[in-house]
Every structure is written in structure tokens, then in C-alpha cells.
Design an enzyme around this catalytic site. Structure first.
Site, PDB file in Angstrom:
ATOM      1  N   LYS A 203       9.352  -3.565  -5.665  1.00 21.10           N
ATOM      2  CA  LYS A 203       7.789  -3.688  -6.123  1.00 21.10           C
ATOM      3  C   LYS A 203       7.078  -2.328  -5.998  1.00 21.10           C
ATOM      4  CE  LYS A 203       3.969  -4.352  -4.485  1.00 21.10           C
ATOM      5  NZ  LYS A 203       2.900  -3.664  -5.272  1.00 21.10           N
ATOM      6  N   THR A 258       0.293   2.226   7.552  1.00 22.50           N
ATOM      7  CA  THR A 258       0.684   1.570   8.790  1.00 22.50           C
ATOM      8  C   THR A 258       0.147   0.292   8.874  1.00 22.50           C
ATOM      9  OG1 THR A 258       0.781   3.655  10.126  1.00 22.50           O
ATOM     10  CG2 THR A 258       0.470   1.802  11.360  1.00 22.50           C
ATOM     11  N   GLU A 279       8.592   2.668   6.839  1.00 21.33           N
ATOM     12  CA  GLU A 279       8.187   4.262   6.886  1.00 21.33           C
ATOM     13  C   GLU A 279       6.758   4.363   6.384  1.00 21.33           C
ATOM     14  OE1 GLU A 279      10.511   6.450   7.466  1.00 21.33           O
ATOM     15  OE2 GLU A 279      12.301   5.131   6.865  1.00 21.33           O
ATOM     16  N   CYS A 314       3.098  11.830   3.216  1.00 22.28           N
ATOM     17  CA  CYS A 314       3.072  11.144   4.459  1.00 22.28           C
ATOM     18  C   CYS A 314       3.327  12.132   5.479  1.00 22.28           C
ATOM     19  CB  CYS A 314       4.065  10.141   4.533  1.00 22.28           C
ATOM     20  SG  CYS A 314       5.776  10.807   3.917  1.00 22.28           S
ATOM     21  N   GLU A 411      -5.185   9.327   9.348  1.00 19.75           N
ATOM     22  CA  GLU A 411      -4.625   9.709   8.264  1.00 19.75           C
ATOM     23  C   GLU A 411      -5.637   9.827   6.962  1.00 19.75           C
ATOM     24  OE1 GLU A 411      -1.723   7.385   6.261  1.00 19.75           O
ATOM     25  OE2 GLU A 411      -0.478   8.969   6.055  1.00 19.75           O
TER      26      GLU A 411
END
Ligand code: NAD
Length: 509
Positions: A203, A258, A279, A314, A411
Site C-alpha cells: 500500500k 509514530t 519504522e 526520517c 518531528e
């Protein structure tokens, strides 16, 4: 439904060398927009589509099938049937290797086309996209080459017993991936999952589905059997959720935020306790000690670590921790390096940075920049977006950041660097580890004792010493804390897609 694909095949014989040639190639592209289910390209059963936009120009690229539960059910059924048929799962590892190497060769043949799809879809510079495709091909080759060199184990029993420890594929793996490195993140998941003999449903992100769909047609050409590799474009809350809640999916291989990673763990708990490998995000510290020998090199790496791929990385080195005795001088060097990294047309091979992926991400980054100023950080570079039509934000650097500030903790996933000062090693470590994340960290020092001490104490999946993000396929990649629990790349990636089975035999003495 089921009409033959009309995607053009652009063989990468001669590489375009400039913006005009890349633009000309882009105009020849004909996108595949349908889902790939059970060996066929099909529209979503609902007929729904999603719009994919080139963020560098604002123009619509394509209307892509928007899959949901019904399409997921069809793909899961086909994946399970393929697994049970065993024409991939029980094929010898050497034969699987041959097919995957053929897929890698086809990707190599279509490298320019694949890179162009990622550039148009998510705004990254073409030179960077070409590097991603190289990375994806190298992942496929490394993993394919590994699979027929992995042996099982014989347990140390007495003569009356034989204990065999064998590895088996899991079954159906759903790979749910993000948009920042569309094809490379895909390869990191599907290469080990396929090599191990699983059926894989991919996906892609709704923001960057085009290269995944092109990969589907290459997989067919490479000879992957029916139902072994399928691609379902669509939104996370529709088709992604359906895969994650499926009782017949055995593993979720996820790269993304996350927040969504946490949701996937809940879905696994609500359904069949499928394996969930995550991840996720990061806020990675890059620590510069005053005894770093080459400050220019460190400054260049520090700037690249955050501004590469527009900061949509990331492992972006988004927190720069600098020993106070050299801070003023070092930050000036980083500002200078960043001046050479301004965003430009992603189709220009000279552009270091491209466009932000979409309006939502663009606004989010600009909001953080405003918040940084309101919270009292000192703006040393950037801060203002470029004039449109594309979504371009220049390298932005804040100094005097504190751990309480949002720009120092959260982030941002954009070209925004937060600089902190420290006076000693303990303070540097405390600052570095004061984070919910633990994906990557950098240490710059000539003192080997310090390097080892600090590397071992950093709470991070990987530590880069006197470099940033240098590692190749031979070492694992993944995070600790809320950066996730999975490991991509290296032989360790195969652990995630295999089950260990014990066969215990009683033998006649
Ligand atoms: P995201 O979490 O929004 O989406 C990732 C994928 O999950 C997409 O395909 C999305 O459609 C899907 N998804 C969203 N909601 C879902 C749901 N409820 N159920 C199932 N699937 C769902 O992340 P993004 O914006 O695409 O990517 C950026 C994030 O990815 C950043 O946090 C970045 O750090 C992270 N990332 C991590 C790594 C790594 O290796 N650690 C690598 C690249 C990106």
C-alpha cells in the site's frame, strides 16, 4: 476494468543530462493509475479515485484508483491463495533469487522513468530520486543474493534425537509505506518479504502511488506468480486500515509516522495479533564536539543531514548539538553550506532541494517556523517560503533552541534545523537522549574513547561517527523508543519475514 496497461516503457539507455531533457521525458510519461490485484490492473471496485498532484507546479498528474475494504479483501484472498499454492513460497530460494534479480534488472532498465515518477509525484530533485532508485535496486539485489545462502540449524542434541530449526515464510505481508522515498522504502520492505517466500500486498502512500504501480507491471514482466505481489493505492484510513485489521494478513511492515504506527499496533491487537514492524519518525541529534578535526566537513554534513530531500527524511539530523566554545563559528559554517542548498525545479539535476510534498506538509512546516520565532529561537537562515506556484521552503536554521521548544522536540519533517549549545559530554548526551525518538545520531570528534563512550550511551538505532547516513546495505536500519521496532536492510531484515520452526525427531538408538 481489466484493460491492458497503456504505460509507456521508457528504457534507460541514455540519461537525460539537463532540465529540458528531463522535462521532455516527463511529457512522454503515461501513468498507470489502476490497482494491481491478482495479476491484473483494475479500477477500485467502488470506482473511486484520488488525485495526485505535482507539488512543484500544482498541476494534476493523474486520478489514481482509491482502494478500500472491498479491494483489500480481494487482494488478501489472492495473496493467501498464492501462498497456499506454493508456486512462490515453496519455490527453491535459488529460483526466487533468479526472479528477483530479473526484477532488479528491469528496474535498472527503467531507472530514469521510475526516478521521474517519484520526482513528479512528491517533488524531490531528480538527482536525489535517481539515487533512491539505485538504493532500491541494490536492496533487491543484495536480498535476492542472500536468500540462498541462509542455512537452518541443527540443535546440539544427544544421539536419540534430531532437532532441526528451519525458517519458513509467514504468509501474507502487507507493506504500508510513506511518500518521502517512495520506491526505496518499498524495496526495503518487499525485497526481504518476497525473497523469504511471502505473498506481499503493497500500500503506497496516497501522496506518491505512481512508481509503485509501475513496479507492479515490472514484477509481472519479471515473472512473479499471480497474487504474490499486489499493489493497492488508496488512503490509510480506508485500504490501509482494512489490511491492518485483516484476519488473514500475517505481518504489517510499516514505515511512516509514530502516530500511525501506534494505530497499527492497536489494529493488530483488535484482529489476529499479526506481527507489526514499525519504522517511524525521528528527531535525530548530531553532536559536534570542539575536538572535531574537520569543521568544514562536519558543517557540510550537518547541512546535508537536514536539508537533503527538503528535510523530509526520517533520519534528518534535525537537532544540531554544538559545543559552546565553537558554536558561533560552526553555525556560521552551516549557514554558509546551506546557502548552496536552495530549492529549485526538481527536474533540474543541479537542484539540491525540491518542493514540499503537498499543501498540508508545506503549511505544517511554515507553522513550525512561525512557532520557533514566537518561542524565542534565533532565526539564522531562511524562514520565508519562495514565491509559488510550487511549494518551496528554503533551508531554515534556528539557533538558541531549548528542549522545551516545539522546533526542538517535534518531528517537523521539513528543512528546519534546531541548534542547541552544550558545555560538556554529559550535557550533550542528556540533550541528545531527551527525546521520544531514537532513530539516528551523529558524533563528530577525533577522540576515539569519547566516540565509543558516547556511541554506546546514545539511545538510537544507529550512530554515525564523523559522517551522516553513510551506511550501505550490509548494516541494519531502524529505531528504538518511539522511532519503531523493525530493522530494514542487511541479513537481519530477513528475520522479520520468516518464522522459526522447530522439528524435533526421536531416533532409534
Ligand atoms: P504516515 O504515517 O502519515 O503514512 C504512512 C503510510 O501509512 C501511508 O501509506 C498512509 O496512507 C498509511 N496510513 C495512514 N493512516 C493509516 C491507518 N489508519 N491505517 C493504515 N495505514 C495508514 O506517514 P507519512 O506522512 O507518509 O510519512 C512521514 C513519516 O514517515 C515521518 O514520520 C517519517 O519520519 C516516517 N518515516 C520513517 C522512516 C524510517 O525508516 N524510520 C523512513 C521514512 C519515513
Amino acid at each position: 476494468m481489466n484493460t491492458p496497461t497503456t504505460v509507456s516503457t521508457i528504457i534507460s539507455t541514455t540519461a537525460p543530462t539537463n532540465q529540458t531533457e528531463w522535462q521532455a521525458l516527463a511529457e512522454k510519461l503515461d501513468f498507470e493509475t489502476r490497482a494491481y490485484i491478482n495479476d491484473r490492473f483494475v479500477d477500485a471496485q467502488s470506482g473511486n479515485t484520488l488525485t495526485t498532484i505535482n507539488p512543484a507546479t500544482g498541476s494534476v498528474l493523474a486520478e489514481v484508483a482509491s482502494c478500500d475494504d472491498a479491494d483489500a479483501a480481494l487482494a488478501v484472498k489472492a495473496a493467501q491463495e498464492a501462498f497456499q499454492r506454493g508456486d512462490w513460497a515453496r519455490r527453491s530460494p535459488t529460483q526466487r533469487k533468479v526472479t528477483l534479480l530479473k526484477l532488479a534488472d528491469l528496474m535498472q532498465d527503467h531507472k530514469h522513468e521510475l526516478a521521474l515518477l517519484d520526482t513528479l509525484d512528491m517533488g524531490k530533485p531528480i538527482s536525489s530520486a535517481l539515487g533512491d532508485i539505485d538504493g532500491a535496486i541494490s536492496c533487491l539485489r543484495y536480498t535476492a543474493e542472500s536468500i540462498d545462502k541462509l542455512y537452518g540449524e541443527v540443535a546440539p542434541t544427544g544421539d536419540n534425537n534430531l532437532g532441526l530449526i528451519v525458517r519458513e515464510p509467514l504468509g501474507v505481508v502487507a507493506a504500508i509505506v510513506p511518500w518521502n522515498f517512495p520506491l526505496m522504502m518499498t524495496a526495503w520492505k518487499i525485497a526481504p518479504a518476497l525473497a523469504a517466500g511471502n505473498s506481499v500486498i503493497l500500500k503506497p502512500s496516497e501522496k506518491s502511488p505512481l512508481s509503485a504501480l509501475r513496479l507492479a507491471s515490472l514484477s509481472k514482466q519479471a515473472g512473479l506468480p499471480m497474487g504474490v505481489f499486489q499493489v493497492l493505492p488508496g488512503y490509510g484510513h480506508t485500504v490501509g486500515k482494512a489490511l491492518a485489521l485483516s484476519m488473514q494478513v500475517d505481518c504489517l511492515a510499516f514505515t511512516g509516522s509514530t502516530q500511525v504506527g501506534k494505530q497499527l499496533m492497536q489494529y493488530a491487537g483488535q484482529s489476529n495479533l499479526k506481527r507489526v514492524y514499525l519504522e517511524c519518525g525521528g528527531k535525530s541529534p548530531n553532536i559536534i564536539f570542539a575536538d572535531c578535526q574537520n569543521l568544514d566537513k562536519a558543517a557540510q554534513h550537518a547541512a546535508t543531514a537536514i536539508f537533503h530531500n527538503q528535510g523530509e527524511v526520517c533520519i534528518a539530523g534535525s537537532r544540531l548539538l554544538v559545543e559552546n566554545s565553537i558554536r558561533e563559528d560552526f553555525v556560521a559554517r552551516v549557514v554558509k553550506a546551506a546557502e548552496q542548498m536552495q530549492p529549485g525545479d526538481p527536474l533540474d539535476p543541479e537542484s539540491f532541494m525540491g518542493a514540499m510534498v503537498d499543501e498540508t506538509q508545506y503549511r505544517r512546516v511554515l507553522d513550525y517556523i512561525q512557532q520557533g520565532q514566537e518561542e524565542g529561537a534565533t532565526l539564522r537562515a531562511g524562514g520565508e517560503p519562495l514565491n509559488g506556484p510550487g511549494l518551496f521552503i528554503p533551508p531554515t536554521i534556528f539557533d538558541d533552541v531549548t528542549p522545551k521548544m516545539a522546533v526542538g522536540r517535534e518531528e517537523i519533517f521539513g528543512p528546519v534545523l534546531a541548534v542547541f549549545g552544550f558545555d560538556n559530554e554529559d550535557e550533550a548526551l542528556a540533550l541528545a537522549n531527551d527525546s521520544d525518538f531514537g532513530l539516528a545520531a551523529g558524533v563528530w570528534s577525533q577522540n576515539i574513547d569519547r566516540v565509543m563512550r558516547v556511541s554506546r550511551k546514545l539511545q538510537s538505532g544507529q550512530v554515525y561517527v564523523n559522517n551522516w547516513a553513510g551506511p550501505d546495505m550490509t548494516v541494519p536500519f531502524g529505531g528504538v523508543k518511539q522511532s519503531g521496532n523493525g530493522r530494514d536492510k542487511s541479513l537481519h531484515s530477513l528475520d522479520e519475514y520468516t518464522e522459526i520452526k522447530t522439528i524435533w525427531m526421536s531416533l532409534q538408538p
